[in-house]
Scaffold this active site. Structure first.
Site, PDB file in Angstrom:
ATOM      1  CG  HIS A 288      -1.884   1.140   1.251  1.00  0.00           C
ATOM      2  ND1 HIS A 288      -3.148   0.993   1.764  1.00  0.00           N
ATOM      3  CD2 HIS A 288      -1.825   2.421   0.814  1.00  0.00           C
ATOM      4  CE1 HIS A 288      -3.812   2.137   1.659  1.00  0.00           C
ATOM      5  NE2 HIS A 288      -3.009   3.013   1.085  1.00  0.00           N
TER       6      HIS A 288
ATOM      7  CG  HIS B 212      -0.772   7.142  -1.118  1.00  0.00           C
ATOM      8  ND1 HIS B 212      -1.963   7.315  -1.799  1.00  0.00           N
ATOM      9  CD2 HIS B 212      -1.093   6.501   0.040  1.00  0.00           C
ATOM     10  CE1 HIS B 212      -2.955   6.819  -1.085  1.00  0.00           C
ATOM     11  NE2 HIS B 212      -2.455   6.310   0.038  1.00  0.00           N
ATOM     12  CG  LEU B 213       5.062   5.693  -5.714  1.00  0.00           C
ATOM     13  CD1 LEU B 213       5.461   4.870  -6.923  1.00  0.00           C
ATOM     14  CD2 LEU B 213       6.299   6.056  -4.886  1.00  0.00           C
ATOM     15  NE  ARG B 214       0.375  12.108  -2.362  1.00  0.00           N
ATOM     16  CZ  ARG B 214      -0.595  11.592  -1.664  1.00  0.00           C
ATOM     17  NH1 ARG B 214      -1.497  10.806  -2.248  1.00  0.00           N
ATOM     18  NH2 ARG B 214      -0.702  11.827  -0.373  1.00  0.00           N
TER      19      ARG B 214
ATOM     20  CE  LYS C  15      -7.849   2.125  -1.043  1.00  0.00           C
ATOM     21  NZ  LYS C  15      -6.592   2.171  -0.331  1.00  0.00           N
TER      22      LYS C  15
ATOM     23  CG  HIS D 243     -10.052   4.410   3.015  1.00  0.00           C
ATOM     24  ND1 HIS D 243      -8.877   5.127   3.076  1.00  0.00           N
ATOM     25  CD2 HIS D 243     -10.808   4.843   4.052  1.00  0.00           C
ATOM     26  CE1 HIS D 243      -8.930   5.960   4.103  1.00  0.00           C
ATOM     27  NE2 HIS D 243     -10.093   5.808   4.716  1.00  0.00           N
TER      28      HIS D 243
ATOM     29  CG  HIS E 157      -5.226   2.260   5.598  1.00  0.00           C
ATOM     30  ND1 HIS E 157      -6.580   2.104   5.805  1.00  0.00           N
ATOM     31  CD2 HIS E 157      -5.126   3.062   4.518  1.00  0.00           C
ATOM     32  CE1 HIS E 157      -7.254   2.773   4.911  1.00  0.00           C
ATOM     33  NE2 HIS E 157      -6.386   3.361   4.105  1.00  0.00           N
TER      34      HIS E 157
ATOM     35  CG  ASP F 147      -1.804   4.875   3.926  1.00  0.00           C
ATOM     36  OD1 ASP F 147      -1.876   5.226   2.727  1.00  0.00           O
ATOM     37  OD2 ASP F 147      -2.576   5.294   4.805  1.00  0.00           O
TER      38      ASP F 147
ATOM     39  CG  HIS G 128       0.190  15.272   2.024  1.00  0.00           C
ATOM     40  ND1 HIS G 128      -0.651  15.522   0.966  1.00  0.00           N
ATOM     41  CD2 HIS G 128      -0.305  14.174   2.644  1.00  0.00           C
ATOM     42  CE1 HIS G 128      -1.623  14.624   0.946  1.00  0.00           C
ATOM     43  NE2 HIS G 128      -1.436  13.794   1.953  1.00  0.00           N
TER      44      HIS G 128
END
Length: 353
Positions: free
Chosen positions: A17, A19-21, A107, A145, A183, A256, A260
């Site tokens: 899980h 996030h790479l953007r 997802k 989620h 998560h 996860d 940011h």
């Protein structure tokens, strides 16, 4: 697993899980994950979201280009792509995703549940029935989620209510559908995954293993500990730690990690997400070490996930050394910086190979 007095060697792990953007943010962070993990399930909540196989494959190409730009050697890291489930996802798109060989999950974001989830599902069993039936048929995992978005439900109860309102009806309707409860954050969630019939598993983050909700408020509001699902009470942290270290194949690693910029976190309406890609395995090793269960880390990090997803176990190894490691205060992120979780604090492990 092989462990020495000072070093811990495990099969190279995967992150189920992540996030790479995109764009310059992707280029800033992808190298951190590639240093520790062989593969990662890539979240599709971009703007606009990754809703088709064609978009997923195009995103994969951008990730591969970013890896090359970061100097990651070819074959070192493989992104495992996902689609973003919407009310309009078709059965044909599910089949295309499966046949691509590159898409490994779809997802579910309940609309409004987290960052970039505005296009999420409004009525899972009503609007997504054909897609879910196709997923069950072709063996495509549904990655959930696990929180309801009903504003009447207390923030800390939304995972437990999700089990009642969504997971139980979903499993009744599609008993052979592979589901990853992502998560996981509560004792309720742990009990559900342990007892559920059929192919159900869960990922657990390092921050939910190491911290309870007090971490958000020590010395003031600490935005870099704010994530969704939010940190919970200590009893829930202990239940997660017992599940992760207890030898069950239903629980595996999913960071996860969510980048940011510092300015977007330290903000009147700060973004949710903890950045842990830099030091993920150091955090997990610290959590397992805290309860004397380092012997269970390899199964959780390197074996259970591939078994559930039907993928081979990695061949190379990762080595951690027992030594003081001070987490950097900030890291470059496009034209800004990102503050890693627990910045400035010291951990007892460091990845050395």
């Amino acid at each position: 697993m092989q462990a020495a007095t000072e070093n811990l060697s495990i099969i190279r792990p995967d992150d189920w899980h992540l996030h790479l953007r995109d764009g310059e943010v992707l280029a800033s962070v992808v190298g951190h994950t590639a240093q520790q993990f062989a593969r990662a399930i890539i979240m599709p909540n971009l703007r606009p979201p990754v809703v088709t196989t064609a978009l997923a494959l195009a995103y994969r190409e951008r990730i591969m280009a970013a890896l090359d730009k970061a100097g990651v050697e070819p074959g070192r890291f493989t992104p495992l792509m996902t689609l973003y489930l919407t009310d309009n996802t078709s059965a044909d798109e599910v089949v295309r995703a499966s046949e691509s060989g590159m898409v490994h999950g779809i997802k579910l974001y309940p609309a409004g549940a987290t960052t970039n989830s505005d296009a999420g599902v409004t009525d899972l069993l009503g609007r997504c029935a054909k897609a879910l039936a196709a997923m069950q048929r072709v063996g495509m995992p549904l990655l959930v989620h696990g929180e309801v978005t009903d504003p009447a439900i207390d923030l800390f109860d939304r995972e437990a209510v999700f089990i009642e309102r969504v997971m139980l009806p979903l499993r009744n309707a599609y008993p052979e559908l592979k589901v990853v409860f992502e998560h996981l954050t509560t004792q309720d969630g742990v009990q559900y995954v342990q007892q559920a019939e059929g192919p159900v598993a869960a990922t657990i983050t390092a921050h939910h293993l190491l911290y309870n909700r007090n971490a958000l408020f020590q010395g003031g509001v600490r935005p870099h500990w704010y994530c969704l699902p939010v940190l919970k009470r200590e009893k829930h942290r202990l239940a997660l730690l017992e599940a992760a270290t207890g030898g069950s194949g239903r629980f595996f690693l999913g960071t996860d990690s969510a980048p940011h910029s510092k300015g977007l976190k330290e903000n009147a309406c700060g973004c949710a997400g903890c950045y842990t890609a830099l030091h993920a395995m150091e955090l997990y090793a610290s959590a397992f070490d805290s309860v004397g269960k380092l012997d269970q880390l390899e199964a959780f990090a390197s074996l259970n996930g591939p078994a559930f997803y039907g993928l081979p176990v990695n061949q190379d190894r990762l080595v951690l050394q027992r030594t003081d490691y001070v987490i950097p205060q900030e890291l470059p992120l496009a034209d800004s910086t990102v503050v890693p979780l627990a910045a400035g604090e010291s951990l007892g492990w460091k990845v050395i190979a």
